[in-house]
Enzyme design. Structure first.
Site, mmCIF file in Angstrom:
data_model
loop_
_atom_site.group_PDB
_atom_site.id
_atom_site.type_symbol
_atom_site.label_atom_id
_atom_site.label_comp_id
_atom_site.label_asym_id
_atom_site.label_seq_id
_atom_site.Cartn_x
_atom_site.Cartn_y
_atom_site.Cartn_z
ATOM 1 N N GLU A 214 18.602 13.245 72.500
ATOM 2 C CA GLU A 214 19.008 11.915 72.038
ATOM 3 C C GLU A 214 18.457 10.829 72.961
ATOM 4 O O GLU A 214 18.595 10.923 74.175
ATOM 5 C CB GLU A 214 20.543 11.836 72.014
ATOM 6 N N TYR B 224 18.046 3.758 67.843
ATOM 7 C CA TYR B 224 18.640 5.065 68.133
ATOM 8 C C TYR B 224 17.703 6.133 67.598
ATOM 9 O O TYR B 224 17.211 6.025 66.471
ATOM 10 C CB TYR B 224 20.003 5.174 67.440
#
Ligand code: GDP
Ligand code: MN
Length: 398
Positions: free
Chosen positions: A200, A112
């Protein structure tokens, strides 16, 4: 302002971050054609992904891996004919109008990587985890130590040594370290140069070792961006990516009239001037047991026409069972609001109870206007103060 994943991927690719190739399509046939093109070019796996302004698609069944044109047809048909309901949408879900058809990748591990504004720390912050993928929210809740945060210097952003150290900490090895660090540096620069408030990549993946990439390859296979609306005047290329079909039409109408409008789930429509007063009004409605149907700030200098439009928007919401007007006239003149109320009553009609609390500039004139129009607005009551107004409107809708 949000953009679609396919647009986000383009931004990443333009910034030099490796992203598998793909294309956006708007029909089943185009999805099949694009899949065939990728398979003919040597792909053994293709991914079909719904393009909507919400995440949680994987778990909702709107990210599908396919190996043949027939599988692509089935996946595209499913996604374009069913609304997507995920943890990030309401129960009514979202209509899917666009799909991304991209080279599928073999994944050895999912990471992530994101940058967002940390208001507590008053800085932009890079967030990374070796536990990326669709369970990231659970990781954040149950195993917060698995999430690394790095405050970004407002001037220097991230230094290469910081990026490398973080890459090592996350467990990247060999040539992956340089790739991951370079992606971090590029993402920080992309975030800064586009006035983003969120960038993101989840997941950032490492592929299994191959002859061409003995240590595997670090790739971005999802992209989510949010940009600062107030910066769009200087971000023409980003602003051009705006997809109005993904937004609430009422919010777009409001925006065109310079009104700040956010639709909510309750039954009391609110028309207020000033964001602080709007929030205070929502609070006091809740305090008295009601639920606001919207947040609407007409601002200090809205025209009578804009305020009338505000009433049109509020009254076009079937969920609205009562309307509360709460105006403190500073720059805004109360008589302007009163005239807009009378105009809206003539044009659309207040079929639901209307509670009006006006105070401040030109309030006497405003009261006269409303008094004179009383017979045209039979559902109207006036209130002396905010508590009185909230109690009256909550009682009227309950
Ligand atoms: P989201 O659920 O809306 O965030 O959609 P993502 O693009 O992140 O996809 C969800 C999950 O699908 C990922 O975490 C991966 O596990 C899987 N996935 C997506 N693309 C690929 C791919 O190209 N290959 C493989 N093997 N899995 C993928
Ligand atoms: Mn994702």
């Amino acid at each position: 302002m949000k953009v679609h994943e396919y647009q986000g991927r383009q931004l990443l690719a333009d910034a030099g971050i490796p992203v598998p190739g793909g294309a956006m399509v708007e029909s089943v046939d185009a999805a099949v054609a694009e899949t065939t093109k990728l398979l003919d070019a040597g792909a053994s796996l293709v991914v079909i992904k719904a393009q909507v302004h919400a995440g949680g698609r994987g778990k909702a069944g709107f990210v599908k891996l396919v190996k043949t044109a027939d599988e692509a047809r089935a996946a595209a048909e499913f996604m374009l004919s069913n609304r997507m309901v995920s943890v990030q949408t309401g129960p009514e879900g979202l209509e899917v109008k666009r799909l991304l058809v991209a080279d599928g990748v073999d994944i050895a591990k999912e990471y992530y990587l994101a940058i967002t504004v940390d208001r507590g720390a008053r800085t932009n912050t890079l967030i990374a985890s070796a536990e990326g993928g669709v369970e990231i929210e659970t990781v954040a809740e149950e195993n917060p130590d698995a999430i690394r945060k790095l405050a970004l210097d407002p001037i220097r952003g991230i230094e290469p040594y910081q990026a490398r150290a973080l890459a090592f900490e996350l467990g990247f090895t060999g040539r992956q370290v340089g790739q991951a660090a370079s992606i971090m540096l590029r993402l920080v620069e992309l975030f800064r140069s586009t006035d983003a408030s969120l960038a993101e990549i989840n997941p950032l993946v490492v592929t299994p070792p191959s002859d061409a990439h003995p240590d595997g390859q670090v790739l971005a296979i999802d992209a989510k961006f949010t940009f600062d609306d107030n910066a769009m005047f200087r971000q023409k290329a980003i602003a051009a990516m705006f997809d109005p079909t993904e937004e609430d039409p009422a919010e777009i109408r409001a925006n065109e009239h310079g009104l700040s409008y956010v639709a909510l789930d309750g039954t009391i429509g609110c028309l207020v001037n000033g964001a602080g007063l709007a929030m205070g009004t929502m609070d006091i409605i809740k305090l008295h047991g009601g639920e606001p149907a919207n947040f609407l700030d007409v601002g200090g200098s809205a025209s009578e026409e804009a305020v009338t439009e505000a009433f049109r928007i509020i009254l076009s919401d079937d969920a609205v069972k009562g309307v509360l007007v709460n105006i403190f006239g500073g720059i805004m003149q109360c008589d302007k609001i009163a005239r807009a109320i009378v105009g809206a009553a003539k044009e659309v009609g207040f079929s639901v109870p209307l509670v009006v609390r006006l105070e401040g500039t030109n309030v006497a004139e405003a009261r006269e206007i409303l008094e004179a129009a009383r017979s045209d607005i039979p559902t109207m009551t006036t209130a002396t103060d905010l508590t009185d107004a909230a109690q009256k409107v909550c009682a009227a809708v309950s």
